[in-house]
Design a protein around this motif. Structure first.
Motif, PDB file in Angstrom:
ATOM      1  N   PHE A   1      -7.803  -1.266   0.901  1.00  0.00           N
ATOM      2  CA  PHE A   1      -8.466  -2.382  -0.022  1.00  0.00           C
ATOM      3  C   PHE A   1      -9.631  -1.457  -0.854  1.00  0.00           C
ATOM      4  CE2 PHE A   1      -6.540  -5.294   2.993  1.00  0.00           C
ATOM      5  CZ  PHE A   1      -5.872  -5.948   1.975  1.00  0.00           C
ATOM      6  N   THR A   2     -10.052  -0.261  -0.607  1.00  0.00           N
ATOM      7  CA  THR A   2     -11.039   0.152  -1.353  1.00  0.00           C
ATOM      8  C   THR A   2     -10.421   1.593  -2.064  1.00  0.00           C
ATOM      9  OG1 THR A   2     -11.673   1.786   0.627  1.00  0.00           O
ATOM     10  CG2 THR A   2     -12.837  -0.324   0.560  1.00  0.00           C
ATOM     11  N   SER A   3      -9.508   1.998  -2.241  1.00  0.00           N
ATOM     12  CA  SER A   3      -8.974   3.043  -2.686  1.00  0.00           C
ATOM     13  C   SER A   3      -8.625   2.718  -4.312  1.00  0.00           C
ATOM     14  CB  SER A   3      -7.546   3.590  -2.267  1.00  0.00           C
ATOM     15  OG  SER A   3      -7.622   4.085  -0.972  1.00  0.00           O
ATOM     16  N   ASP A   4      -9.016   3.637  -5.045  1.00  0.00           N
ATOM     17  CA  ASP A   4      -8.752   3.401  -6.578  1.00  0.00           C
ATOM     18  C   ASP A   4      -7.854   4.577  -6.796  1.00  0.00           C
ATOM     19  OD1 ASP A   4      -8.816   2.868  -9.171  1.00  0.00           O
ATOM     20  OD2 ASP A   4     -10.849   3.384  -9.551  1.00  0.00           O
ATOM     21  N   ASN A   5      -6.765   4.051  -6.990  1.00  0.00           N
ATOM     22  CA  ASN A   5      -5.427   5.054  -7.424  1.00  0.00           C
ATOM     23  C   ASN A   5      -5.066   4.711  -8.795  1.00  0.00           C
ATOM     24  OD1 ASN A   5      -4.567   4.287  -4.181  1.00  0.00           O
ATOM     25  ND2 ASN A   5      -4.869   6.271  -4.823  1.00  0.00           N
ATOM     26  N   ARG A   6      -5.906   4.180  -9.669  1.00  0.00           N
ATOM     27  CA  ARG A   6      -5.428   4.069 -11.204  1.00  0.00           C
ATOM     28  C   ARG A   6      -5.535   5.358 -11.860  1.00  0.00           C
ATOM     29  NH1 ARG A   6     -10.144  -0.090 -12.975  1.00  0.00           N
ATOM     30  NH2 ARG A   6     -11.475   1.367 -11.566  1.00  0.00           N
ATOM     31  N   PRO A   7      -6.413   6.374 -11.724  1.00  0.00           N
ATOM     32  CA  PRO A   7      -6.428   7.692 -12.271  1.00  0.00           C
ATOM     33  C   PRO A   7      -4.826   8.523 -11.785  1.00  0.00           C
ATOM     34  CG  PRO A   7      -8.416   7.260 -11.321  1.00  0.00           C
ATOM     35  CD  PRO A   7      -7.473   6.327 -10.880  1.00  0.00           C
ATOM     36  N   ASP A   8      -4.397   7.981 -10.744  1.00  0.00           N
ATOM     37  CA  ASP A   8      -3.137   8.945 -10.230  1.00  0.00           C
ATOM     38  C   ASP A   8      -2.028   8.232 -11.157  1.00  0.00           C
ATOM     39  OD1 ASP A   8      -4.615  10.196  -8.157  1.00  0.00           O
ATOM     40  OD2 ASP A   8      -4.812   8.349  -7.222  1.00  0.00           O
ATOM     41  N   LEU A   9      -1.781   7.100 -11.587  1.00  0.00           N
ATOM     42  CA  LEU A   9      -0.743   6.772 -12.235  1.00  0.00           C
ATOM     43  C   LEU A   9      -0.036   7.523 -13.276  1.00  0.00           C
ATOM     44  CD1 LEU A   9      -1.435   2.752 -12.161  1.00  0.00           C
ATOM     45  CD2 LEU A   9      -0.224   4.135 -10.510  1.00  0.00           C
ATOM     46  N   PRO A  10      -1.012   8.021 -14.338  1.00  0.00           N
ATOM     47  CA  PRO A  10      -0.465   8.802 -15.345  1.00  0.00           C
ATOM     48  C   PRO A  10       0.242  10.262 -14.879  1.00  0.00           C
ATOM     49  CG  PRO A  10      -2.486   7.895 -15.651  1.00  0.00           C
ATOM     50  CD  PRO A  10      -2.292   7.580 -14.411  1.00  0.00           C
ATOM     51  N   LYS A  11      -0.174  10.513 -13.765  1.00  0.00           N
ATOM     52  CA  LYS A  11       0.187  11.932 -13.163  1.00  0.00           C
ATOM     53  C   LYS A  11       1.560  11.893 -12.630  1.00  0.00           C
ATOM     54  CE  LYS A  11      -4.498  12.803 -11.718  1.00  0.00           C
ATOM     55  NZ  LYS A  11      -5.394  13.013 -10.778  1.00  0.00           N
TER      56      LYS A  11
ATOM     57  N   VAL B   1       0.832  -1.174  -0.117  1.00  0.00           N
ATOM     58  CA  VAL B   1      -0.126   0.055  -0.006  1.00  0.00           C
ATOM     59  C   VAL B   1       0.768   1.372  -0.006  1.00  0.00           C
ATOM     60  CG1 VAL B   1      -0.271   0.110   2.322  1.00  0.00           C
ATOM     61  CG2 VAL B   1      -1.919   1.113   1.251  1.00  0.00           C
ATOM     62  N   SER B   2       2.103   1.000   0.543  1.00  0.00           N
ATOM     63  CA  SER B   2       2.829   2.340   0.664  1.00  0.00           C
ATOM     64  C   SER B   2       3.400   2.646  -0.923  1.00  0.00           C
ATOM     65  CB  SER B   2       4.227   2.154   1.403  1.00  0.00           C
ATOM     66  OG  SER B   2       3.457   2.452   2.973  1.00  0.00           O
ATOM     67  N   ALA B   3       3.269   1.717  -1.811  1.00  0.00           N
ATOM     68  CA  ALA B   3       3.514   2.164  -3.250  1.00  0.00           C
ATOM     69  C   ALA B   3       2.614   3.344  -3.766  1.00  0.00           C
ATOM     70  CB  ALA B   3       3.540   0.917  -4.074  1.00  0.00           C
ATOM     71  N   MET B   4       1.374   3.187  -3.398  1.00  0.00           N
ATOM     72  CA  MET B   4       0.484   3.841  -3.971  1.00  0.00           C
ATOM     73  C   MET B   4       0.513   5.244  -2.886  1.00  0.00           C
ATOM     74  SD  MET B   4      -0.694   2.863  -6.566  1.00  0.00           S
ATOM     75  CE  MET B   4       0.634   2.135  -7.063  1.00  0.00           C
ATOM     76  N   ILE B   5       0.828   5.176  -1.730  1.00  0.00           N
ATOM     77  CA  ILE B   5       1.019   6.311  -0.639  1.00  0.00           C
ATOM     78  C   ILE B   5       1.981   7.249  -1.362  1.00  0.00           C
ATOM     79  CG2 ILE B   5       1.836   7.030   1.414  1.00  0.00           C
ATOM     80  CD1 ILE B   5       0.495   4.649   2.657  1.00  0.00           C
ATOM     81  N   GLY B   6       3.179   6.678  -1.823  1.00  0.00           N
ATOM     82  CA  GLY B   6       4.329   7.238  -2.333  1.00  0.00           C
ATOM     83  C   GLY B   6       4.025   7.978  -3.808  1.00  0.00           C
ATOM     84  N   VAL B   7       2.962   7.386  -4.474  1.00  0.00           N
ATOM     85  CA  VAL B   7       2.576   7.732  -5.723  1.00  0.00           C
ATOM     86  C   VAL B   7       1.973   9.146  -5.459  1.00  0.00           C
ATOM     87  CG1 VAL B   7       0.846   7.609  -7.516  1.00  0.00           C
ATOM     88  CG2 VAL B   7       2.311   5.778  -7.218  1.00  0.00           C
ATOM     89  N   LEU B   8       1.113   9.125  -4.456  1.00  0.00           N
ATOM     90  CA  LEU B   8       0.081  10.336  -4.079  1.00  0.00           C
ATOM     91  C   LEU B   8       1.189  11.317  -3.678  1.00  0.00           C
ATOM     92  CD1 LEU B   8      -2.876   8.582  -2.269  1.00  0.00           C
ATOM     93  CD2 LEU B   8      -2.694   9.452  -4.434  1.00  0.00           C
TER      94      LEU B   8
END
Length: 247
Positions: free
Chosen positions: A175-185, A77-84
């Motif tokens: 488990f409920t976060s959707d970070n797909r839209p964040d990846l291209p940013k 989950v910290s992968a997506m935290i890092g993305v944000l």
């Protein structure tokens, strides 16, 4: 070089990885609020209802440490935290290493996150009903490597050290976060590290993340399960060294 642990873990999960980079980089490890040795009194259910609250902490810690153009290594989950964090404060990290990431755990049309809504509801209910039993059942399955039961025991112990209420809030955010839209940013140069036989983030998930981040590469580690920082640290270290050492 900042290392962020996954759900239910603590900074000790990096003990086989972070020291390998201490000669070349200043190392930062920390515990998310509610995990490890952190101050649980700092937990705010509203702030941490989404991963953005954890990303704000990463930014705060990095700025306090005067990080500029650093490397962020996030597991699970910290992968997506890092993305944000990298999107909101791009000056902090020039490079991201995402270890076994998943931007969305639910199946959605052609996207196979691995779980149905019913699966997630059942998982969260099981945690709420008996967190200790959930931890002891799920930890060995998550970490894989059934021939090394001590790894599952370590992860289960880490889970059980969390306050169940905090663990439930963090799990719901995870488990409920959707970070797909964040990846291209993401503007940072990115390495995605993926294992085989990972029940939380299959190889296709790693490939998806790498395909959506503009400047990303994918490495499939010679490792199984969801926690290669514990089960296969040499493979993790070699992949990161090759990445940070390349132009």
């Amino acid at each position: 070089m900042m290392f962020a642990h996954g759900y239910g873990c603590d900074q000790g999960m990096w003990r086989y990885v972070a020291p390998q980079f201490s000669e070349e980089f200043r190392i930062l490890t920390f515990d998310h609020v509610g995990s490890g040795g952190s101050d649980s009194n700092a937990f705010d259910p509203a702030k941490y209802a989404t991963l953005k609250g954890y990303a704000e902490d990463v930014i705060e810690i990095a700025r306090e440490a005067s990080v500029q153009g650093g490397i962020f290594v996030g597991h699970s989950v910290s992968a997506m935290i890092g993305v944000l964090a990298a999107i909101d404060a791009p000056e902090l990290f020039d490079e991201l290493v995402l270890v076994c990431p998943s931007p969305y755990f639910l199946n959605d049309g052609d996207y196979l996150g691995g779980f149905t809504q019913g699966d997630i509801d059942e998982l969260l209910a099981s945690m709420s009903n008996n967190y200790a039993a959930w931890s002891n059942t799920m930890a060995p399955a998550i970490i894989g490597n059934a021939d090394r039961p001590e790894l599952g025991q370590e992860l289960a112990s880490a889970f059980c050290r969390m306050d169940p209420a905090i663990a439930g809030t963090f799990a719901r955010a995870t488990f409920t976060s959707d970070n797909r839209p964040d990846l291209p940013k993401v503007s940072a140069r990115t390495l995605v590290l993926q294992c085989r036989d990972d029940i939380l983030a299959g190889e296709h998930i790693g490939a998806y993340v790498a395909s959506q981040v503009p400047d990303a590469s994918l490495v499939i580690l010679d490792a199984t399960g969801h926690c290669p920082n514990l089960s296969a640290p040499h493979a993790v270290n070699e992949a990161i060294k090759a990445f940070v050492g390349s132009p």
